[in-house]
Design an enzyme around this catalytic site. Structure first.
Site, PDB file in Angstrom:
ATOM      1  NE  ARG A 161       5.728  95.509  49.144  1.00  0.00           N
ATOM      2  CZ  ARG A 161       7.181  96.039  49.455  1.00  0.00           C
ATOM      3  NH1 ARG A 161       7.585  96.812  50.038  1.00  0.00           N
ATOM      4  NH2 ARG A 161       8.022  94.821  49.049  1.00  0.00           N
ATOM      5  CG  ASP A 426      13.381  92.833  47.515  1.00  0.00           C
ATOM      6  OD1 ASP A 426      14.385  93.327  47.478  1.00  0.00           O
ATOM      7  OD2 ASP A 426      12.777  93.025  48.343  1.00  0.00           O
TER       8      ASP A 426
END
Length: 524
Positions: A161, A426
């Protein structure tokens, strides 16, 4: 150094020498010069769309692409090698130990995350690239505390990613302009984040076509799974798949970013105020609608519909608490597989066995493309239904302050993924915390005890919570905590919340990497 290219930081010199070769920089310059103007125009279009939403225009399915949604005959490319069965995907930042443990975890695939779970210091980004290069070559190892880590014979398939279109890489300049962060991915399989429009998917597809030709890779060998983690993208799932159809590996429910986007995109809508984050579950109306539409869309076009991340992580020293946490994981994964998902995400190797068992029991083949979800009849109102049962509590307010401060401070300190109260936090979950605090102040929300949520009240909570952050993230520096405390206080006072805390705080990372302030567009 290729003409027009500058590297402004001397961080991680060994990794720079290995990764930022003349050939690599020449390739990056070619990508930048070919596609940067399109990227910038798409970012301008995002701003224009937000102004429309603020004026009261509701999101809807694009009328100009109705023919794509109505045409039943087109399908996406078949799965690439290693992506035929994705029932369990483990994700995490690309630090060397994590890469080895994730590839050895027993999960089918590993998504190396350069975005939400990584703090993009130049050293983190470059060393992450070194780790992936070595993993692809089967030459990766690591020694820590006398223990040696090496790859097993058949590791998980690797996906990457990269960072989103909105982020600049200000430590690498091309023709006196910062590089886009997207170009530092590695490998033929990708997860694509933060898209808001099918034209952004078209840009990715053009980048793939260009890159395959430039590098001499056979066309249509790249595969990309798109994270549907913005509210506008939920209205354009089929269009996004159509644009990437020869490179598509499906869609993923990026649940936490999706909640963040739902708040941010509807920032001017008093009727979209949400309760405590814990109450915004996958079964509330707008989240359930999004999941059902994603599964139906993917299976209609014969690609994977991937589930999302459970935030719970194993609790080592409290068996009872661990049992409760793992039961939540089981319930979440059972919901996903019975809804028709073809796989799911985990954040910790110890959760692989739990998740794998549930998917093995309920998904006998490599996928569930046969689950067509023809029962789904979705309207725009379904995707916008913000009637979420729940309350705003003082614990919820304090929890949001704690997560926003702890994560932002850890991020500035170089760590992009932290455990808080046995939940893995996160950038996405920190963003929810940040914009919820802003939203509650903006619309004069009251807690369930009747007390109003004001700037003055949150100032007190922030000051009370700040001294406790070092117990959550012991490695943080006091100067960094002062920065993020001031940042959060500033955010709750804004007319509109910032687009991304990572964009706001990036100058502190780049200054630490030796980049002059003059290159920073968003200095705090």
């Amino acid at each position: 150094m290729p003409t027009g290219v500058q590297i402004l930081s001397k961080a991680a010199p060994e990794a720079q020498a290995q990764i930022l070769t003349d050939d690599a920089l020449t390739f990056l310059a070619a990508l930048h010069r070919t596609f940067e103007s399109t990227r910038q125009s798409l970012l301008v279009a995002r701003d224009a769309a937000q102004r429309r939403y603020d004026s009261g225009v509701l999101l809807d399915f694009p009328p100009e692409t109705a023919y794509i949604r109505a045409e039943p005959s087109w399908h996406c490319a078949p799965p690439g090698p290693g992506l035929e069965d994705r029932r369990v995907e483990i994700t995490g930042p690309p630090d060397r130990k994590m890469v080895i443990n994730a590839l050895n975890s027993g999960a089918k695939t590993f998504m190396a995350d350069f975005e939400d779970s990584s703090s993009p210091t130049f050293a983190n980004m470059l060393n992450g690239q070194v780790s992936l290069r070595d993993a692809v070559r089967r030459q990766i190892d690591f020694v820590s505390g006398g223990k040696s880590y090496k790859l097993v014979e058949n590791p998980a398939a690797l996906l990457v990613r990269p960072r989103g279109w909105h982020l600049d890489e200000t430590r690498v300049m091309i023709d006196s302009a910062p590089l886009s962060c997207f170009v530092r991915g590695s490998g033929p399989y990708f997860y694509l984040p933060k898209m808001e429009h099918y034209l952004e998917a078209r840009l990715w597809n053009d980048v793939f076509l260009f890159s395959q030709s430039y590098l001499g890779i056979s066309h249509n060998t790249i595969r990309a799974t798109v994270l549907i983690e913005t509210l506008p993208a939920a209205f354009q799932m089929e269009e996004i798949l159509f644009e990437l159809r020869n490179h598509s590996a499906g869609l993923n429910c990026g649940r936490w970013d999706y909640i963040f986007s739902a708040i941010k995109k509807r920032r001017a809508d008093r009727g979209a105020v949400l309760p405590d984050r814990k109450d915004v579950t996958m079964t509330v109306p707008f989240m359930d609608a999004y999941v059902r539409l994603l599964i139906q869309t993917c299976h209609k076009r014969k690609v994977a519909a991937m589930g999302g991340m459970s935030a719970q992580i194993p609790i080592k020293n409290d068996p009872k608490a661990n049992e409760i946490a793992m039961e939540k994981v089981k319930a979440d994964k059972l919901r996903e597989v019975t809804a028709g998902h073809d796989g799911t995400w985990i954040a910790h190797p110890l959760i692989n066995e739990i998740t794998r068992k549930i998917f093995d029991e309920h998904m006998l083949g490599p996928n569930q493309y046969h689950v067509r979800r023809e029962d789904v009849r979705m309207t725009a109102a379904d995707l916008l239904n913000a009637s979420v049962p729940g309350k705003i509590t003082e614990d919820g307010v304090r929890g949001n302050v704690s997560v926003a401060l702890a994560y932002s401070t850890a991020w500035v300190n170089g760590n992009g993924c932290i455990p808080v109260n046995y939940l893995m936090e996160d950038a996405a979950t920190a963003e929810i915390a940040r914009v919820q605090l802003w939203q509650w102040v903006k619309y004069a929300s009251r807690m369930d005890n009747g007390e109003p949520i004001t700037v003055e009240f949150l100032d007190r909570v922030i000051e009370e919570q700040a001294p406790t952050i070092k117990t959550i993230v012991p490695s943080i520096k006091q100067d960094h905590l002062k920065i993020t405390t001031a940042y959060l206080k500033g955010q709750i006072r804004q007319q509109w919340p910032s687009e991304f805390l990572t964009s706001d705080l990036m100058p502190f990372l780049t200054m630490a990497d030796g980049v002059e302030v003059k290159w920073q567009k968003n200095f705090l």
